[in-house]
Design a protein around this motif. Sequence first.
Motif, short mmCIF file in Angstrom:
data_model
loop_
_atom_site.label_atom_id
_atom_site.label_comp_id
_atom_site.label_asym_id
_atom_site.label_seq_id
_atom_site.Cartn_x
_atom_site.Cartn_y
_atom_site.Cartn_z
N MET A 208 -10.34 4.66 -12.06
CA MET A 208 -10.72 4.57 -10.65
C MET A 208 -10.95 3.13 -10.20
N ARG A 209 -11.33 2.24 -11.12
CA ARG A 209 -11.57 0.84 -10.74
C ARG A 209 -10.29 0.21 -10.18
N ASP A 210 -9.19 0.35 -10.92
CA ASP A 210 -7.94 -0.22 -10.45
C ASP A 210 -7.49 0.41 -9.13
N SER A 211 -7.68 1.74 -9.03
CA SER A 211 -7.27 2.42 -7.80
C SER A 211 -8.15 2.00 -6.62
N SER A 218 -5.75 -2.25 0.89
CA SER A 218 -4.70 -1.57 1.65
C SER A 218 -4.89 -1.77 3.15
N PRO A 219 -3.84 -1.58 3.95
CA PRO A 219 -3.92 -1.81 5.40
C PRO A 219 -4.95 -0.94 6.11
N PHE A 220 -5.11 0.34 5.69
CA PHE A 220 -6.04 1.21 6.42
C PHE A 220 -7.48 0.75 6.24
N VAL A 221 -7.81 0.17 5.07
CA VAL A 221 -9.15 -0.36 4.87
C VAL A 221 -9.35 -1.63 5.68
N LEU A 222 -8.35 -2.48 5.71
CA LEU A 222 -8.43 -3.70 6.52
C LEU A 222 -8.58 -3.34 8.00
N ALA A 223 -7.90 -2.29 8.44
CA ALA A 223 -8.02 -1.86 9.84
C ALA A 223 -9.43 -1.33 10.11
N ALA A 244 -10.51 8.15 -6.02
CA ALA A 244 -10.87 9.28 -6.89
C ALA A 244 -9.67 10.13 -7.28
N LEU A 245 -8.54 9.99 -6.57
CA LEU A 245 -7.39 10.84 -6.87
C LEU A 245 -6.89 10.68 -8.30
N PRO A 246 -6.73 9.46 -8.83
CA PRO A 246 -6.34 9.35 -10.25
C PRO A 246 -7.36 9.99 -11.18
#
Length: 323
Positions: A208-211, A218-223, A244-246
Amino acid sequence: MTSIAAPPLSRAHRIGRWALQRLVGGVVVLAATATIVFFAMRLIPGDPAEAILGGPGSQTSAEALARVRAEYGLDDPLGVQYLHHLARLATGDLGTSYSLRMPVADVIGPLLVSTLVLAFSALAVAWALAVPLTLFSTRGSRVAALVGNGLELTAASLPHFWLASILIVTFSTGLGWLPPISTGGVLGLVLPTLTLAIPVAGFLAQVMRDSLLDALASPFVLASRARGAGDARVRFVHALRHAALPGVNLTAWAFGYLVSGAVVVETIFARPGLGRSLVSAVLDRDVPLVTAIVVVTAAAYVLIMIVADAAARIADPRIEERA
């Protein structure tokens, strides 16, 4: 004359059809598992009829051995025994335990509950440890990253028998807070749960750390940050769900890892369960009990894997699109 295209299937219908295909594949896996166990048990030196009558030291007569072989079908050709073996399992008949002289279903019922309680408790604790560790190691501080990485690697590499010994010495012998063996209560579940959960937490945190780092960039977080969202909201509401998906995909593997680790943990803490009983059943050449434990465990693993994959597909529609 023009043909009318069929309307597209709804997403729920597609997931249901996918789950049905996975269930069919799971049945094939269970049949293969039962086959491997059957022939593996036949490769163990010794006569199953002697095991039924109490083992090689029972000094039973040749007449008694012949009678038992005829009663249990052990005098049939191996291929016939195998087909009868699969037919019984297909109808839900797990047979009678050689060593305990009682139906296998009655034997493994309480053992299955005990092992599942331990496995799911360890899985919940592993997630409870992995999420804070992941958030700590991705705070942006170099020190936090180094400490978090070190804790993840250390936790993931701890062997069960060593970790169990350290926990017993610390919390039972030293502090006297927890019992060293399973007492059947909540306190007796703590140390076995921690023994199984800590290594899994290390694996989950690493994935989860890498993900989470990828999600934070990612762009949605920057937005979201540009719209004025605070760091806590960005991490918990937006980034952590994707990170959490991985871990969800890894949950099926983690469950299998926990059940296999229960063989060691249940023996160390004298806790009744499938793992501890499997060791005894193999030593006793109790073929029906060994087969039932392995097949039931494999069935639980298959179901957990299907549920985890379905949860990932529901949470992230891109998985279904890629498939």
